[in-house]
Write a protein that holds these residues in place. Structure first.
Motif: not given
Length: 151
Positions: A49-55
């Motif tokens: 997921a994009p938010n997980m990758l960002t974190r």
């Protein structure tokens, strides 16, 4: 559920796990060291997921394993390039690949490390650079240098 922080532990294994111990972080480093450095490519490769990758990317940048570099201005886009510290993580991943392949390969589909020039399959072994002896030799022991009270 929030995981426990290992930041206050002095053990180098705990300190390393604080930085790369979450599985997405290890897989991001695997891909970045293989040349997959752009957000979209990492997301596609990992199915994350994009938010997980960002974190996870932010954590790896903060830990000093990746450097965030802008490659496009409009819209702003970044790539995540392994730093010298990140490059030093390569042997850790190769050892993990070898160990996992030997013990957990699904349906016998082992991944191996191959010499690009000769085509020979490598047999990874962690050795002492000075003596050339395997670190599994019983003569080697773990000690901590510069502990309080030691000179």
């Amino acid at each position: 559920m929030q995981r426990k922080s290992l930041a206050t532990m002095t053990c180098p294994v705990a300190q390393s796990l604080e930085r790369v111990g979450e599985w997405w972080s290890m897989l991001i480093m695997r891909d970045a060291l293989a040349g997959i450095t752009r957000f979209d490519a990492l997301q596609k490769s990992l199915g994350i997921a994009p938010n997980m990758l960002t974190r996870r990317l932010n954590g790896l940048v903060e830990a000093g394993l990746l450097e965030r570099r802008r490659y496009q201005d409009r819209p702003p886009r970044y790539e995540y390039v392994p730093t010298a510290c990140g490059q030093d993580f390569r042997p850790v991943l190769l050892a993990l690949l070898d160990w996992g392949s030997r013990h957990f390969a699904a349906d016998g589909r082992r991944a191996v490390i191959r010499d690009r020039i000769t085509g020979e399959i490598a047999e990874p072994l962690l050795i002492d650079r000075r003596s050339g002896r395997p670190l599994t030799d019983p003569a080697f022991e773990r000690v901590y240098q510069n502990e309080p009270g030691q000179d």
